[in-house]
Design an enzyme around this catalytic site. Sequence first.
Site, PDB file in Angstrom:
ATOM      1  CG  ASP A 126      -7.256 -62.694 -35.464  1.00  0.00           C
ATOM      2  OD1 ASP A 126      -6.528 -62.866 -35.596  1.00  0.00           O
ATOM      3  OD2 ASP A 126      -7.225 -63.367 -35.789  1.00  0.00           O
ATOM      4  CB  THR A 127     -10.988 -60.775 -30.113  1.00  0.00           C
ATOM      5  OG1 THR A 127     -11.866 -61.097 -31.172  1.00  0.00           O
ATOM      6  CG2 THR A 127     -11.738 -60.580 -28.832  1.00  0.00           C
ATOM      7  CB  ILE A 128      -8.471 -56.560 -27.110  1.00  0.00           C
ATOM      8  CG1 ILE A 128      -9.655 -55.576 -27.032  1.00  0.00           C
ATOM      9  CG2 ILE A 128      -7.520 -56.164 -28.212  1.00  0.00           C
ATOM     10  CD1 ILE A 128     -10.162 -55.273 -25.660  1.00  0.00           C
ATOM     11  CB  SER A 131     -13.602 -58.310 -31.475  1.00  0.00           C
ATOM     12  OG  SER A 131     -13.122 -58.854 -32.680  1.00  0.00           O
ATOM     13  CG  MET A 184      -7.196 -62.534 -27.401  1.00  0.00           C
ATOM     14  SD  MET A 184      -6.463 -60.893 -27.227  1.00  0.00           S
ATOM     15  CE  MET A 184      -6.397 -60.741 -25.445  1.00  0.00           C
TER      16      MET A 184
END
Length: 576
Positions: free
Chosen positions: A385-387, A404, A467
């Site tokens: 769950d990363t940008i 992340s 992502m």
Amino acid sequence: MTAPRLLVLFGALSALVCSLPAQPDRINGLPFATRSPVLGQHGMVCTSHPLATQAGLDILKAGGSAVDAAIAANAALGLMEPVSNGVGGDLFAIVYDAATKKLYGLNASGRSPLGLSYEQLKAELAKTANPAHLPPRGFLPISVPGAVDGWFTLHGRFGKLPMQDILAPAIRYAEEGFPVTQLIAYYWAIGVRNAQADKFPGAFLDVYAPGGHAPAEGEVFKNPALAHTLRLLAEQGRDAFYRGEIAQKIDDFMRANGGYLRKADLEQHASTWVEPASVNYRGYDVYELPPNSQGIAALQILNILEGYDLAKMGYNSPDALHVMIEAKKLAFEDRAKYYADPAFAKIPLAGLLSKKYAAERRRLINPARAARTFDAGNPALFDGDTIYLCTADAAGNMVSLIQSNYRGMGSGISVPGLGFTFQDRGELFSLEPGHANVYAPGKRPFQTIIPGFVMKDGQPWEAFGVMGGAMQPQGHVQVLVNQIDFGMGIQEAGDAARWQHEGSSEPTGEHMTDGGTVQVESGIPYASTRALVQRGHNVVAGNGGFGGYQAIRWDPVNKVYWGASESRKDGQAAGY
């Protein structure tokens, strides 16, 4: 509105939009875009949070470089979207430098604690409910956070403005507060519930659940401890984090509470400049970063798909979907076997990315039937769950950056007074002796986060990313195929319905034996999903987790940037 309701609404809207007559300004009559692309001549910032986008855009307007804007946006995202990223996580970036007309790759991922041996780790795991795997939360999966060193390494080479100016927007928002957006509020509540159940020592709940609960949508959230941390970085540089006050607080807390991360681990950390790996796909040079990242999986999939006429098969046709899913399965078998820290394992990179190897792997695909299992190939035979955010500036520089905590809000461990949580990247180590990705002290774990970049005819074409864990290489392939094979625009390529295959063999030791599962979004026609089932795929309706896409494309004729930020997130593309 909760995220499940959002997902149902998105599915309904997708079905409605796909039933409308084709619009004349939609390429190939595919009206998937929920918004128009954003255009700008002087710069562009695309992130998953509007306020972070504006922070980056303000830096560009103040004379900052694309790297300066990316750091400002990332710092703001670490505050505003802690469910995905923060200074306790890792970072990867690809930078196009207009002056040298070259791409530069940065691996800013951290390593495992030097003081935790394989034998000690196994002894610690023996006390847990699942001793065969590292846990998703707690002290054991914590590795050195690499993001801060990544910021300063990028800034040292490509920055223009002082870090005090770059970090000022995030510091101001941390002190004064910001309203929490819809999707982030949903995942934030999950992270807080996990922390309440875990009861780990530290300040996680003090930071992220003031008043005993996660902030609701629209509620203003402040993080004065993170403001203090960011101010130290602005004033004292990266050494404040890796050698100074922050490092000492981390060391003291870990020693007092049974953690293994030490100041010595932070002192020895350094980011690594790497050569981006590339394959040519139908005239487009697609770039990803090499392992320990999983980026080359996208390149392997594209190599396999190049042997099929996807455009002739048709967008979302059973034939096109089938070969894309099977190509993913093949690439992920190699991902499970070979992708690891190159300082600890010999990775046959040239073989994995060779066209000859792709042709051999392609022959394993049965056009009429889904495979239940594949073996990894032997690419060494063909050796020689990363940008996510992206930025671009007036000088022609472009940045593709991903950062992340890994799983949700990371480890759930937060040192009092620092205002951030540590990543749990160590969960992605294997415990299998002899495996390329087996745990070892001072080793980088397998990484899921991957920035992407495309060049065409020697010029930058697009900085892009999707992502979301193992969805990332699949998402990279889908948004590129949507544009290159099916003629979609930059915005509609990201908004178009996606599929996700789960259940492949993993670098942590799991093996696919049943063919896995294919999740599909509602925009994929029922006739196609039915045909996939008839070919032996296990297909289910997707309930989220299809990633989050941002992209910036460069138009060299009109000298204009095109920006996109998809509708599955709270994000924004903005230019000037």
